[in-house]
Write a protein that holds these residues in place. Structure first.
Motif, PDB file in Angstrom:
ATOM      1  N   THR A   1       0.832  -1.198   0.000  1.00  0.00           N
ATOM      2  CA  THR A   1       0.000   0.000   0.000  1.00  0.00           C
ATOM      3  C   THR A   1       0.869   1.252   0.000  1.00  0.00           C
ATOM      4  O   THR A   1       2.032   1.220   0.411  1.00  0.00           O
ATOM      5  CB  THR A   1      -0.928   0.033   1.230  1.00  0.00           C
ATOM      6  OG1 THR A   1      -0.127  -0.041   2.416  1.00  0.00           O
ATOM      7  CG2 THR A   1      -1.892  -1.137   1.213  1.00  0.00           C
TER       8      THR A   1
ATOM      9  N   LYS B   1      -7.505  -8.180  -0.714  1.00  0.00           N
ATOM     10  CA  LYS B   1      -7.729  -7.000   0.116  1.00  0.00           C
ATOM     11  C   LYS B   1      -6.599  -5.993  -0.037  1.00  0.00           C
ATOM     12  O   LYS B   1      -6.840  -4.791  -0.259  1.00  0.00           O
ATOM     13  CB  LYS B   1      -7.868  -7.412   1.586  1.00  0.00           C
ATOM     14  CG  LYS B   1      -8.043  -6.233   2.541  1.00  0.00           C
ATOM     15  CD  LYS B   1      -8.143  -6.710   3.986  1.00  0.00           C
ATOM     16  CE  LYS B   1      -8.262  -5.533   4.940  1.00  0.00           C
ATOM     17  NZ  LYS B   1      -8.340  -5.986   6.362  1.00  0.00           N
ATOM     18  N   GLU B   2      -5.359  -6.470   0.058  1.00  0.00           N
ATOM     19  CA  GLU B   2      -4.218  -5.573  -0.033  1.00  0.00           C
ATOM     20  C   GLU B   2      -4.074  -4.975  -1.429  1.00  0.00           C
ATOM     21  O   GLU B   2      -3.717  -3.804  -1.583  1.00  0.00           O
ATOM     22  CB  GLU B   2      -2.936  -6.317   0.359  1.00  0.00           C
ATOM     23  CG  GLU B   2      -2.839  -6.653   1.831  1.00  0.00           C
ATOM     24  CD  GLU B   2      -2.843  -5.412   2.713  1.00  0.00           C
ATOM     25  OE1 GLU B   2      -2.235  -4.399   2.311  1.00  0.00           O
ATOM     26  OE2 GLU B   2      -3.473  -5.434   3.775  1.00  0.00           O
TER      27      GLU B   2
ATOM     28  N   THR C   1      -6.755  -2.312  -1.782  1.00  0.00           N
ATOM     29  CA  THR C   1      -6.401  -1.154  -0.962  1.00  0.00           C
ATOM     30  C   THR C   1      -5.318  -0.325  -1.640  1.00  0.00           C
ATOM     31  O   THR C   1      -5.395   0.906  -1.691  1.00  0.00           O
ATOM     32  CB  THR C   1      -5.912  -1.612   0.421  1.00  0.00           C
ATOM     33  OG1 THR C   1      -6.956  -2.357   1.068  1.00  0.00           O
ATOM     34  CG2 THR C   1      -5.540  -0.432   1.293  1.00  0.00           C
TER      35      THR C   1
ATOM     36  N   THR D   1      -5.845   3.423  -3.189  1.00  0.00           N
ATOM     37  CA  THR D   1      -5.104   4.463  -2.492  1.00  0.00           C
ATOM     38  C   THR D   1      -4.137   5.185  -3.410  1.00  0.00           C
ATOM     39  O   THR D   1      -4.007   6.404  -3.368  1.00  0.00           O
ATOM     40  CB  THR D   1      -4.324   3.861  -1.301  1.00  0.00           C
ATOM     41  OG1 THR D   1      -5.229   3.227  -0.401  1.00  0.00           O
ATOM     42  CG2 THR D   1      -3.551   4.948  -0.549  1.00  0.00           C
TER      43      THR D   1
ATOM     44  N   HIS E   1     -13.639  -3.093   4.878  1.00  0.00           N
ATOM     45  CA  HIS E   1     -13.475  -1.721   5.361  1.00  0.00           C
ATOM     46  C   HIS E   1     -14.772  -1.055   5.810  1.00  0.00           C
ATOM     47  O   HIS E   1     -14.765   0.124   6.167  1.00  0.00           O
ATOM     48  CB  HIS E   1     -12.819  -0.864   4.277  1.00  0.00           C
ATOM     49  CG  HIS E   1     -11.423  -1.283   3.937  1.00  0.00           C
ATOM     50  ND1 HIS E   1     -10.356  -1.079   4.783  1.00  0.00           N
ATOM     51  CD2 HIS E   1     -10.916  -1.910   2.827  1.00  0.00           C
ATOM     52  CE1 HIS E   1      -9.239  -1.541   4.207  1.00  0.00           C
ATOM     53  NE2 HIS E   1      -9.559  -2.056   3.030  1.00  0.00           N
TER      54      HIS E   1
ATOM     55  N   GLN F   1      -9.216   8.231   1.811  1.00  0.00           N
ATOM     56  CA  GLN F   1      -7.758   8.201   1.724  1.00  0.00           C
ATOM     57  C   GLN F   1      -7.199   9.510   1.195  1.00  0.00           C
ATOM     58  O   GLN F   1      -6.151   9.981   1.638  1.00  0.00           O
ATOM     59  CB  GLN F   1      -7.307   7.038   0.835  1.00  0.00           C
ATOM     60  CG  GLN F   1      -7.586   5.656   1.415  1.00  0.00           C
ATOM     61  CD  GLN F   1      -6.981   5.472   2.797  1.00  0.00           C
ATOM     62  OE1 GLN F   1      -5.788   5.612   2.982  1.00  0.00           O
ATOM     63  NE2 GLN F   1      -7.814   5.152   3.769  1.00  0.00           N
TER      64      GLN F   1
END
Length: 355
Positions: free
Chosen positions: A142, A295-296, A299, A303, A332, A343
């Motif tokens: 991230t 998920k990562e 994200t 972001t 989230h 973000q």
């Protein structure tokens, strides 16, 4: 130095060469920041040491926060010698080929010596005569603007080094992340068009570059260097946990949507039951890893890039935006678009280990 077990993507500590002096100029105690991001001080004295790519990424982000400078990643490669030092022996084999194309091929073949966290592909558009170095993270990270700009910057300097700095310039440079408020340094450094919110992180160049003849390599010496690099790569891969190997494989296959355990097992030349047993011994499961990688990845893309949410869904291996939205709310407790907005408005932490 190779840790007993590698459970995160790695990068050689050569990436830290020159960083301490740079941080000192900014009035920042690098060793304090290293402890904060969980990188051992010994990495500053042993450039062959493996460090966590996750921690290195956090280091770049933290230096940017502490200095208030959004261009830290790129500024670390403004010094050409430092940039070439950053890739260690790979700089040596950049001159080991009869053509520039062969030199590039050799460097990419042994990239894993430096890091297993990224993949660089050469994509050729023969009709337009344009080539593309496409930089792709193989592990979900991230907040990767600094890391990405640093990597593309090193690639640009490496290309100039390979071409003997004859004044050749990239055709174009592209980044996935949003355009910064001030992109003057990017234009000055790359000396070409720089675009943002692009689907890939890429450096575009004239395909004729790959056809240029070099002074040629001493093949006897080259074979010794290649043998050394391959042996070091083999040592590292023998230490990788099954979790790390599976995470890497899933990350590479995620955009295709084909991430079943049977396919991964076939690629690793083991049975699905063997994978399940090994992951159980490491305290996890295939579904947990797939869930975490998705998920990562989501994200990171939301972001650090302006890629539309519908495209992010596909890059995370979901068959539809609706399925992606449902999964994302579970992670989230908000929609992907709401997360992206939050973000953008997120304030930077103020704590500051400046000496």
């Amino acid at each position: 130095m190779i840790p007993d077990i590698l459970d995160e993507p790695y990068v050689r500590a050569t990436s830290l060469i020159g960083v301490e002096e740079f941080a000192c100029e900014l009035g920042i105690s690098l060793r304090n920041v290293l402890r904060e991001v969980k990188i051992a001080d010994a990495a500053l004295d042993d450039p062959t040491m493996l460090i966590s790519m996750v921690s290195f990424n956090r280091l770049l982000v933290r230096l940017s926060q502490l200095s208030g400078d959004p261009d830290i990643g790129l500024k670390l490669v403004l010094n050409a010698k430092r940039a070439m030092d950053d890739i260690g022996p790979l700089a040596l084999i950049l001159k080991m080929g009869d053509t520039t194309g062969e030199c590039v091929k050799n460097a990419l073949r042994y990239l894993k010596y430096h890091t297993n966290a990224i993949k660089v592909e050469v994509v050729k558009d023969t009709e337009k005569g344009i080539g593309e170095f496409r930089y792709m993270p193989l592990f979900p990270l991230t907040d990767v603007r600094q890391l990405t700009e640093n990597a593309i910057g090193v690639a640009c300097v490496a290309m100039r080094f390979l071409l003997s700095d004859d004044g050749s310039k990239p055709h174009m440079v592209a980044f996935q992340h949003s355009k910064p408020a001030d992109d003057s340094l990017h234009n000055e450094f790359f000396e070409c068009e720089v675009i943002f919110n692009h689907p890939t992180n890429s450096l575009y160049f004239d395909l004729k570059w790959l056809e240029l003849e070099t002074i040629g390599a001493d093949h006897q010496i080259a074979n010794v260097v290649y043998s050394f690099l391959q042996s070091e790569i083999d040592k590292v891969e023998a230490k990788l946990t099954t979790t790390a190997s599976i995470s890497s494989a899933i990350s590479q296959l995620l955009p295709s949507g084909h991430v079943g355990i049977d396919l991964i097992a076939h690629a690793m030349n083991v049975s699905p039951k063997t994978i399940q047993r090994r992951l159980k011994n490491e305290g996890t499961s295939y579904s947990e890893i797939l869930h975490g990688v998705r998920k990562e990845t989501a994200t990171r893309l939301l972001t650090e890039t302006g890629i539309p949410v519908s495209n992010v869904a596909g890059l995370c291996g979901y068959s539809s935006p609706a399925a992606f939205n449902l999964a994302f709310k579970g992670w989230h407790n908000c929609t992907p678009q709401e997360f992206r907005t939050r973000q953008k408005n997120k304030p930077i932490k103020a704590d500051n280990p400046i000496s």
